[in-house]
Design a protein around this motif. Structure first.
Motif, PDB file in Angstrom:
ATOM      1  N   ASP A 124       0.825  -1.203   0.000  1.00 11.93           N
ATOM      2  CA  ASP A 124       0.000   0.000   0.000  1.00 11.93           C
ATOM      3  C   ASP A 124       0.864   1.258   0.000  1.00 11.93           C
ATOM      4  O   ASP A 124       0.546   2.239  -0.694  1.00 11.93           O
ATOM      5  N   HIS A 127       2.084   1.984  -3.531  1.00 17.87           N
ATOM      6  CA  HIS A 127       1.063   2.608  -4.381  1.00 17.87           C
ATOM      7  C   HIS A 127       0.881   4.079  -4.007  1.00 17.87           C
ATOM      8  O   HIS A 127       0.788   4.936  -4.889  1.00 17.87           O
ATOM      9  N   GLN A 128       0.821   4.356  -2.705  1.00 18.82           N
ATOM     10  CA  GLN A 128       0.681   5.745  -2.269  1.00 18.82           C
ATOM     11  C   GLN A 128       1.853   6.598  -2.746  1.00 18.82           C
ATOM     12  O   GLN A 128       1.677   7.738  -3.186  1.00 18.82           O
ATOM     13  N   LEU A 130       3.886   6.418  -5.331  1.00 21.54           N
ATOM     14  CA  LEU A 130       3.887   6.804  -6.736  1.00 21.54           C
ATOM     15  C   LEU A 130       2.699   7.683  -7.082  1.00 21.54           C
ATOM     16  O   LEU A 130       2.809   8.633  -7.866  1.00 21.54           O
ATOM     17  N   ARG A 131       1.527   7.389  -6.497  1.00 25.17           N
ATOM     18  CA  ARG A 131       0.352   8.236  -6.757  1.00 25.17           C
ATOM     19  C   ARG A 131       0.636   9.694  -6.394  1.00 25.17           C
ATOM     20  O   ARG A 131       0.321  10.609  -7.157  1.00 25.17           O
ATOM     21  N   TYR A 134       3.183  11.373  -8.706  1.00 21.87           N
ATOM     22  CA  TYR A 134       2.512  11.800  -9.946  1.00 21.87           C
ATOM     23  C   TYR A 134       1.719  13.080  -9.712  1.00 21.87           C
ATOM     24  O   TYR A 134       1.693  13.979 -10.561  1.00 21.87           O
ATOM     25  N   ILE A 278       3.499  -1.610 -12.400  1.00 22.73           N
ATOM     26  CA  ILE A 278       3.209  -0.663 -11.317  1.00 22.73           C
ATOM     27  C   ILE A 278       2.882   0.722 -11.871  1.00 22.73           C
ATOM     28  O   ILE A 278       2.075   1.459 -11.289  1.00 22.73           O
ATOM     29  N   THR A 281      -0.821   0.596 -13.060  1.00 24.51           N
ATOM     30  CA  THR A 281      -1.716   0.521 -11.901  1.00 24.51           C
ATOM     31  C   THR A 281      -1.798   1.846 -11.156  1.00 24.51           C
ATOM     32  O   THR A 281      -2.884   2.370 -10.891  1.00 24.51           O
ATOM     33  N   THR A 282      -0.649   2.414 -10.823  1.00 20.03           N
ATOM     34  CA  THR A 282      -0.638   3.621  -9.999  1.00 20.03           C
ATOM     35  C   THR A 282      -1.044   4.868 -10.769  1.00 20.03           C
ATOM     36  O   THR A 282      -1.640   5.779 -10.197  1.00 20.03           O
ATOM     37  N   GLU A 285      -4.723   4.877 -10.668  1.00 21.26           N
ATOM     38  CA  GLU A 285      -5.187   5.313  -9.346  1.00 21.26           C
ATOM     39  C   GLU A 285      -5.053   6.826  -9.188  1.00 21.26           C
ATOM     40  O   GLU A 285      -5.919   7.478  -8.582  1.00 21.26           O
ATOM     41  N   TYR A 286      -3.992   7.369  -9.727  1.00 19.95           N
ATOM     42  CA  TYR A 286      -3.774   8.829  -9.662  1.00 19.95           C
ATOM     43  C   TYR A 286      -4.886   9.574 -10.404  1.00 19.95           C
ATOM     44  O   TYR A 286      -5.474  10.521  -9.876  1.00 19.95           O
ATOM     45  N   GLY A 359       7.576   6.486 -12.617  1.00 24.59           N
ATOM     46  CA  GLY A 359       7.223   5.077 -12.564  1.00 24.59           C
ATOM     47  C   GLY A 359       8.411   4.182 -12.831  1.00 24.59           C
ATOM     48  O   GLY A 359       8.586   3.141 -12.187  1.00 24.59           O
TER      49      GLY A 359
END
Length: 510
Positions: A124, A127-128, A130-131, A134, A278, A281-282, A285-286, A359
């Motif tokens: 988690d 993911h946070q 990279l989000r 960005y 990744i 995916t991220t 999410e962003y 990324g």
């Protein structure tokens, strides 16, 4: 010398005072800047968040609005540069050194200390990390740049106004922009530019020193960084003297070639599948959470609030402080584009490229720390990228290419900044005198040194946050003025089209 304006002399005088203050009383300057930073972050964090979100919404609106076909120039004007060169020039000026300095260090910092809290080093947290990276380097940043660049290009090339920030307020203030109000606006823009660029030059010097220390026995300290700034200052001053169609154009294309080479090499040398997985995916999410992330303040959690202030709000202030510099430069090379083409190119394309960059490099660093137990997260900001290179084949080659790229980004940013500061202080001249450009080159180098003496990155952050506050207000009024101008122009264009399409046999014309 006949082109030099009051803004130049006032700006140089204030710059000399600031540099002298830093040299004579660095402790006092550091204390004042620290107090100022705390005040603006605590009292006006909400303002920066709302402003950055507004600029993003404004950019999206213009892309889909009825104003999209208005040309930045006369209707018959053609673009001065092909798209690849145009993109290379705006991208080199817009991000440059920051991508290399923060490409690994920022995602790893968020990976260790997740923006939303919780345990670091987890899936988690990855993911946070990279989000939010960005977010900081994505659509909000480029929307800010695009907004001011659009205003400058529109009024300069279509309306024949000087390429000044104050000129963008003409629809609201009329001839009053030619007096004390206009001078004040332009001086604010000049100093936001000086502080924003000086911070980047300081970061660049630190990272070049970090890379040299990895390759050789050269120590990583302030003295070496001072020598690096001195050498680079000479180089970008020489480049600035050649003009935008030679020095900046060629350096920007070199930057793009080296950046693509570095990125391509690392994709294949690093964990390729993980990187692509990744990123997809991220980035998704962003995009899904962009507005919630961009409006987050955490008022009931002191720790999370401190994180937002130190990262997100700092970035919004940095991009706003950079906007007169980047905006003026982008406007200068964007004559002949339509508003829609301009806003899409400047807002969307660089965002995707920046996100992919993070990324690749940030995702790779996360992979090695998470799956192989390396300690990239424990490295300094300026050396984390070089430590990552040790984990892949041809790490020495990547380090050399990176140092070359940092140097060319360094020179291009400073070169572009001297050109822009020259424009802003010579009534928008597209070819400011070398004396003016060389003067601002010295000021930029001296300001970077002073900021490094008085507290390094913290002082740089303070200068950016404080200088961006009045500029944010100016940019909001600029948006209002643009809408007013566009609304007056579109009906005239539409009526002209209607007259041309009417048939002579139309009974209404008989």
């Amino acid at each position: 010398m006949d082109k030099v304006t009051k803004v130049f002399w006032i700006g140089i005088a204030i710059a000399i005072v600031f540099v002298g203050w830093g040299v004579m009383m660095p402790g006092n300057l550091d204390q004042v800047m620290t107090t100022s930073k705390s005040f603006f972050l605590n009292q006006f964090g909400w303002f920066y968040q709302l402003a950055a979100t507004f600029f993003l919404i404004f950019a999206i609106y213009l892309i889909f609005s009825r104003f999209g076909n208005i040309k930045l120039g006369k209707d018959t004007d053609k673009p001065e540069y092909n798209r690849l060169t145009w993109f290379a020039m705006l991208f080199s000026a817009g991000m440059g050194i920051g991508l290399l300095f923060f490409g690994v260090s920022e995602p790893m910092s968020h990976f260790t200390t997740p923006p939303l809290g919780g345990e670091g080093g987890t899936v988690d947290a990855a993911h946070q990390s990279l989000r939010y990276t960005y977010l900081h380097w994505g659509f909000h940043a480029w929307a800010i740049y695009a907004t001011i660049a659009l205003a400058l290009a529109y009024y300069k090339f279509r309306k024949g106004a000087p390429g000044l920030i104050s000129a963008t307020l003409y629809p609201l203030l009329g001839d009053r922009v030619k007096g004390p109000i206009g001078i004040t606006v332009d001086v604010i823009a000049v100093f936001a530019t000086v502080f924003g660029v000086a911070a980047s030059l300081g970061l660049g010097a630190q990272q070049i020193n970090g890379g040299l220390a990895y390759l050789t026995d050269i120590p990583n300290n302030f003295t070496v960084q001072l020598i690096i700034i001195a050498i680079i200052t000479v180089l970008f001053t020489v480049s600035a003297g050649t003009g935008i169609k030679k020095g900046i154009k060629y350096l920007s294309n070199t930057n793009m070639i080296l950046a693509v080479l570095l990125l391509t090499l690392f994709i294949f040398l690093g964990p390729t599948k993980f990187i692509l997985d990744i990123f997809v995916t991220t980035f998704g999410e962003y995009v899904q959470n962009i507005f919630g992330m961009g409006m987050r303040l955490a008022p009931m959690n002191a720790e999370k609030e401190s994180w937002v202030q130190g990262w997100t709000i700092f970035y919004w202030a940095w991009w706003i402080a950079w906007s007169p510099f980047v905006g003026t430069f982008i406007a200068r090379v964007s004559k002949g584009r339509t508003i829609r083409e301009f806003m899409i190119a400047v807002t969307v394309v660089p965002t995707v490229v920046c996100a992919f960059w993070f990324g690749v490099f940030g995702g790779s660093a996360i992979f090695f720390d998470f799956s192989q137990g390396t300690d990239i997260a424990g490295q300094g900001l300026e050396t984390a990228l070089f430590y990552l290179y040790e984990q892949v084949p041809l790490g020495g080659v990547l380090t050399v290419v990176t140092l070359l790229l940092i140097s060319t980004f360094f020179i291009t940013s400073a070169d572009s900044a001297t050109f822009v500061l020259g424009m802003q202080t010579t009534n928008g001249s597209l070819n400011p005198p070398n004396f003016v450009k060389f003067s601002w080159g010295f000021v930029l180098a001296a300001s970077a040194v002073v900021l490094m003496i008085t507290g390094g990155l913290q002082s740089m952050q303070t200068a950016i946050i404080v200088s961006a506050f009045p500029l944010t207000i100016i940019l909001l009024f600029t948006c209002w003025g643009m809408i007013k101008s566009f609304s007056e122009e579109v009906p005239r264009k539409q009526r002209g089209v209607e007259r041309k399409t009417k048939s002579p046999k139309d009974p209404k014309t008989v």
